[in-house]
Design a protein around this motif. Structure first.
Motif, PDB file in Angstrom:
ATOM      1  N   VAL A   1      42.805  44.815  25.868  1.00  0.00           N
ATOM      2  CA  VAL A   1      43.172  44.188  27.314  1.00  0.00           C
ATOM      3  C   VAL A   1      42.643  45.305  28.303  1.00  0.00           C
ATOM      4  CG1 VAL A   1      45.342  44.326  28.476  1.00  0.00           C
ATOM      5  CG2 VAL A   1      44.437  43.878  25.817  1.00  0.00           C
ATOM      6  N   TRP A   2      42.462  46.369  28.561  1.00  0.00           N
ATOM      7  CA  TRP A   2      41.872  47.961  29.837  1.00  0.00           C
ATOM      8  C   TRP A   2      40.392  47.180  29.501  1.00  0.00           C
ATOM      9  CZ3 TRP A   2      43.597  50.351  33.312  1.00  0.00           C
ATOM     10  CH2 TRP A   2      42.415  50.814  34.285  1.00  0.00           C
ATOM     11  N   ASP A   3      39.796  46.959  29.036  1.00  0.00           N
ATOM     12  CA  ASP A   3      38.548  46.630  29.329  1.00  0.00           C
ATOM     13  C   ASP A   3      37.984  45.275  29.447  1.00  0.00           C
ATOM     14  OD1 ASP A   3      37.619  49.039  27.507  1.00  0.00           O
ATOM     15  OD2 ASP A   3      36.995  47.764  25.653  1.00  0.00           O
ATOM     16  N   PHE A   4      39.125  44.191  29.194  1.00  0.00           N
ATOM     17  CA  PHE A   4      39.153  43.268  30.299  1.00  0.00           C
ATOM     18  C   PHE A   4      39.570  43.601  31.531  1.00  0.00           C
ATOM     19  CE2 PHE A   4      38.723  41.370  26.144  1.00  0.00           C
ATOM     20  CZ  PHE A   4      37.780  40.452  25.562  1.00  0.00           C
ATOM     21  N   ALA A   5      40.035  44.331  31.864  1.00  0.00           N
ATOM     22  CA  ALA A   5      40.874  43.759  33.353  1.00  0.00           C
ATOM     23  C   ALA A   5      39.588  45.185  33.961  1.00  0.00           C
ATOM     24  CB  ALA A   5      42.668  45.307  32.733  1.00  0.00           C
ATOM     25  N   LEU A   6      38.984  46.146  33.541  1.00  0.00           N
ATOM     26  CA  LEU A   6      37.802  46.590  34.482  1.00  0.00           C
ATOM     27  C   LEU A   6      36.718  45.404  34.450  1.00  0.00           C
ATOM     28  CD1 LEU A   6      38.131  49.986  32.424  1.00  0.00           C
ATOM     29  CD2 LEU A   6      38.322  49.733  34.122  1.00  0.00           C
ATOM     30  N   ILE A   7      36.778  44.865  33.623  1.00  0.00           N
ATOM     31  CA  ILE A   7      35.549  43.809  33.505  1.00  0.00           C
ATOM     32  C   ILE A   7      35.732  42.851  34.962  1.00  0.00           C
ATOM     33  CG2 ILE A   7      34.754  41.598  33.046  1.00  0.00           C
ATOM     34  CD1 ILE A   7      34.784  43.652  30.202  1.00  0.00           C
ATOM     35  N   LEU A   8      37.499  42.170  35.110  1.00  0.00           N
ATOM     36  CA  LEU A   8      37.875  41.577  35.956  1.00  0.00           C
ATOM     37  C   LEU A   8      37.367  42.361  37.817  1.00  0.00           C
ATOM     38  CD1 LEU A   8      40.440  40.067  33.996  1.00  0.00           C
ATOM     39  CD2 LEU A   8      38.678  38.828  35.008  1.00  0.00           C
ATOM     40  N   VAL A   9      38.057  43.506  37.124  1.00  0.00           N
ATOM     41  CA  VAL A   9      37.954  44.503  38.823  1.00  0.00           C
ATOM     42  C   VAL A   9      36.748  44.555  39.047  1.00  0.00           C
ATOM     43  CG1 VAL A   9      38.441  46.507  39.681  1.00  0.00           C
ATOM     44  CG2 VAL A   9      40.622  45.860  37.975  1.00  0.00           C
ATOM     45  N   GLY A  10      36.355  44.820  38.250  1.00  0.00           N
ATOM     46  CA  GLY A  10      34.631  44.994  38.397  1.00  0.00           C
ATOM     47  C   GLY A  10      33.721  43.686  39.018  1.00  0.00           C
ATOM     48  N   ALA A  11      34.003  42.848  38.850  1.00  0.00           N
ATOM     49  CA  ALA A  11      33.337  41.706  38.652  1.00  0.00           C
ATOM     50  C   ALA A  11      33.555  41.807  40.628  1.00  0.00           C
ATOM     51  CB  ALA A  11      33.422  40.586  38.121  1.00  0.00           C
ATOM     52  N   LEU A  12      35.183  41.292  40.540  1.00  0.00           N
ATOM     53  CA  LEU A  12      35.362  41.238  42.205  1.00  0.00           C
ATOM     54  C   LEU A  12      34.579  42.153  42.607  1.00  0.00           C
ATOM     55  CD1 LEU A  12      37.324  40.167  43.429  1.00  0.00           C
ATOM     56  CD2 LEU A  12      38.837  41.201  43.791  1.00  0.00           C
ATOM     57  N   ILE A  13      34.380  43.252  42.462  1.00  0.00           N
ATOM     58  CA  ILE A  13      33.985  44.338  43.344  1.00  0.00           C
ATOM     59  C   ILE A  13      32.724  44.059  43.343  1.00  0.00           C
ATOM     60  CG2 ILE A  13      33.756  46.898  43.743  1.00  0.00           C
ATOM     61  CD1 ILE A  13      35.150  47.409  42.307  1.00  0.00           C
ATOM     62  N   GLN A  14      31.657  43.538  42.836  1.00  0.00           N
ATOM     63  CA  GLN A  14      30.512  42.610  42.773  1.00  0.00           C
ATOM     64  C   GLN A  14      30.339  41.497  43.269  1.00  0.00           C
ATOM     65  OE1 GLN A  14      29.383  43.098  39.054  1.00  0.00           O
ATOM     66  NE2 GLN A  14      27.640  43.391  39.207  1.00  0.00           N
ATOM     67  N   ALA A  15      31.770  40.885  43.697  1.00  0.00           N
ATOM     68  CA  ALA A  15      31.354  39.765  43.496  1.00  0.00           C
ATOM     69  C   ALA A  15      32.017  40.297  45.672  1.00  0.00           C
ATOM     70  CB  ALA A  15      32.638  38.812  43.942  1.00  0.00           C
ATOM     71  N   ALA A  16      32.661  40.469  45.555  1.00  0.00           N
ATOM     72  CA  ALA A  16      32.754  41.291  47.846  1.00  0.00           C
ATOM     73  C   ALA A  16      31.375  41.980  48.266  1.00  0.00           C
ATOM     74  CB  ALA A  16      33.770  42.864  47.382  1.00  0.00           C
ATOM     75  N   ALA A  17      30.865  42.912  47.179  1.00  0.00           N
ATOM     76  CA  ALA A  17      29.601  42.939  48.264  1.00  0.00           C
ATOM     77  C   ALA A  17      28.219  41.768  47.992  1.00  0.00           C
ATOM     78  CB  ALA A  17      28.694  43.701  47.039  1.00  0.00           C
ATOM     79  N   MET A  18      28.511  41.019  47.224  1.00  0.00           N
ATOM     80  CA  MET A  18      27.640  39.794  47.510  1.00  0.00           C
ATOM     81  C   MET A  18      27.817  39.491  48.874  1.00  0.00           C
ATOM     82  SD  MET A  18      25.435  39.425  45.356  1.00  0.00           S
ATOM     83  CE  MET A  18      24.763  37.449  45.655  1.00  0.00           C
ATOM     84  N   SER A  19      29.902  39.123  49.298  1.00  0.00           N
ATOM     85  CA  SER A  19      29.763  38.011  50.246  1.00  0.00           C
ATOM     86  C   SER A  19      30.316  38.962  51.287  1.00  0.00           C
ATOM     87  CB  SER A  19      31.451  37.166  49.705  1.00  0.00           C
ATOM     88  OG  SER A  19      31.123  36.554  48.349  1.00  0.00           O
ATOM     89  N   LEU A  20      29.678  40.074  51.206  1.00  0.00           N
ATOM     90  CA  LEU A  20      30.233  41.020  52.473  1.00  0.00           C
ATOM     91  C   LEU A  20      29.349  41.690  53.458  1.00  0.00           C
ATOM     92  CD1 LEU A  20      33.954  42.980  51.939  1.00  0.00           C
ATOM     93  CD2 LEU A  20      33.488  40.775  53.091  1.00  0.00           C
ATOM     94  N   PHE A  21      28.253  41.620  52.384  1.00  0.00           N
ATOM     95  CA  PHE A  21      26.679  41.833  52.644  1.00  0.00           C
ATOM     96  C   PHE A  21      25.690  41.475  52.157  1.00  0.00           C
ATOM     97  CE2 PHE A  21      30.274  45.836  52.067  1.00  0.00           C
ATOM     98  CZ  PHE A  21      30.036  46.101  54.018  1.00  0.00           C
ATOM     99  N   LEU A  22      25.131  41.683  51.282  1.00  0.00           N
ATOM    100  CA  LEU A  22      23.893  41.377  51.021  1.00  0.00           C
ATOM    101  C   LEU A  22      23.816  39.533  51.059  1.00  0.00           C
ATOM    102  CD1 LEU A  22      24.929  43.598  49.009  1.00  0.00           C
ATOM    103  CD2 LEU A  22      23.621  41.911  46.810  1.00  0.00           C
ATOM    104  N   VAL A  23      24.366  38.442  51.159  1.00  0.00           N
ATOM    105  CA  VAL A  23      24.444  36.953  50.956  1.00  0.00           C
ATOM    106  C   VAL A  23      24.226  37.226  52.735  1.00  0.00           C
ATOM    107  CG1 VAL A  23      25.433  35.047  51.795  1.00  0.00           C
ATOM    108  CG2 VAL A  23      25.288  36.025  49.068  1.00  0.00           C
ATOM    109  N   PRO A  24      25.379  37.656  53.718  1.00  0.00           N
ATOM    110  CA  PRO A  24      24.889  37.857  54.602  1.00  0.00           C
ATOM    111  C   PRO A  24      24.236  37.683  55.589  1.00  0.00           C
ATOM    112  CG  PRO A  24      27.673  37.991  54.402  1.00  0.00           C
ATOM    113  CD  PRO A  24      26.410  38.099  53.564  1.00  0.00           C
TER     114      PRO A  24
END
Length: 303
Positions: free
Chosen positions: A23-46
């Motif tokens: 459960v802790w591993d999946f929580a980390l994966i979800l948080v990490g995926a969210l941070i990666q998505a934020a990087a894409m949306s805020l910095f890389l794609v624009p």
């Protein structure tokens, strides 16, 4: 044939047993995926910055078609996941990969709906640095959850297995090809920024995965074994191990004192060795992690 498929599915689910650690591993994966998505949306794609992999290819296609990047990342990972199934480490690793890919794909498209399309800044340097940092931290957190981001990770493993390339060389090939394609689409200046972004994200991923607890290991060849050992144990409060060595030139026996210390302990260690044996020979190396008494507790991984 139908019976074999049914048996494989039953075997797959029979090997899955979730625990509190899962459960802790999946929580980390979800948080990490969210941070990666934020990087894409805020910095890389624009900023039209490409970091390689399936997400980079998705950005290039999005530039011409406006097709959702997250959905393309998900679709692009399907054939790679099928190809790499046998090399992913079993059902648990496979499930973590699926969760990571779906979460990253969904978060990316959702965030792009609500975040400013122009991103935070139009400065390419800031977009490169902060985009790389966020992307790397997110990836490192996913790795801490024993997951993978898919894409280049899977393809890198396949190239390693099929053609015996090292994982680092496989990543270099796959990411470089995507960045090369980005040069034709977004221009070579942005492609060069993309190479810097890959480097920054790699450093950030390593830091997020392993932390700042980098320690130093020391090997000391000395004739004053007792004096140096007592000094290290008393002044630095670190344990030592005495190894038996033989001088290659003289053929005489030599004791080798081995110890692990923190970075802050290194100057004091040098002083102690010099005070007790000015003729000692010492090698200090970097260790990624120290587990056990005096450092991070050693825990058993039941997975």
């Amino acid at each position: 044939m139908k019976s074999n498929s049914s048996n494989q599915i039953k075997k797959f689910f029979s090997e899955i047993h979730f625990s509190r650690n899962d459960v802790w591993d999946f929580a980390l994966i979800l948080v990490g995926a969210l941070i990666q998505a934020a990087a894409m949306s805020l910095f890389l794609v624009p900023a039209d910055l490409v970091s390689g992999g399936i997400s980079g290819l998705a950005q290039l296609i999005h530039h011409y078609t406006e097709f959702p990047i997250g959905l393309m990342v998900f679709l692009g990972n399907i054939p790679l996941f099928i190809l790499g199934w046998k090399h992913l480490g079993g059902p648990r690793f496979a499930i973590r990969t699926v969760v990571s890919i779906i979460a990253f794909s969904a978060f990316t498209d959702l965030l792009m709906l609500f975040l400013p399309r122009g991103g935070v800044t139009d400065d390419p340097v800031l977009n490169t640095i902060y985009g790389g940092l966020l992307l790397g931290v997110g990836l490192g957190i996913v790795y801490r959850g024993r997951g993978t981001s898919g894409g280049s990770d899977i393809l890198g493993r396949i190239l390693n297995f099929r053609f015996h390339l090292t994982i680092s060389h496989a990543y270099l090939i796959t990411d470089s090809l995507v960045v090369l394609a980005a040069g034709f689409v977004f221009g070579w200046t942005k492609a060069l920024y993309g190479l810097v972004l890959i480097y920054v994200s790699g450093l950030a991923a390593e830091l997020a995965l392993e932390g700042t607890n980098v320690v130093r290991s020391a090997m000391i060849v000395t004739t004053q074994t007792d004096a140096i050992t007592q000094a290290i144990m008393k002044d630095l409060e670190r344990g030592v191990t005495i190894l038996e060595g033989t001088g290659g030139y003289t053929g005489e026996p030599r004791d080798v004192v081995y110890c692990v210390v923190s970075r802050m302990d290194v100057p004091r260690l040098k002083t102690l060795v010099h005070e007790n044996d000015p003729h000692a020979f010492m090698v200090i190396g970097q260790a990624q992690e120290a587990l056990g008494e005096g450092f991070t507790p050693l825990k058993v991984d039941h997975h």
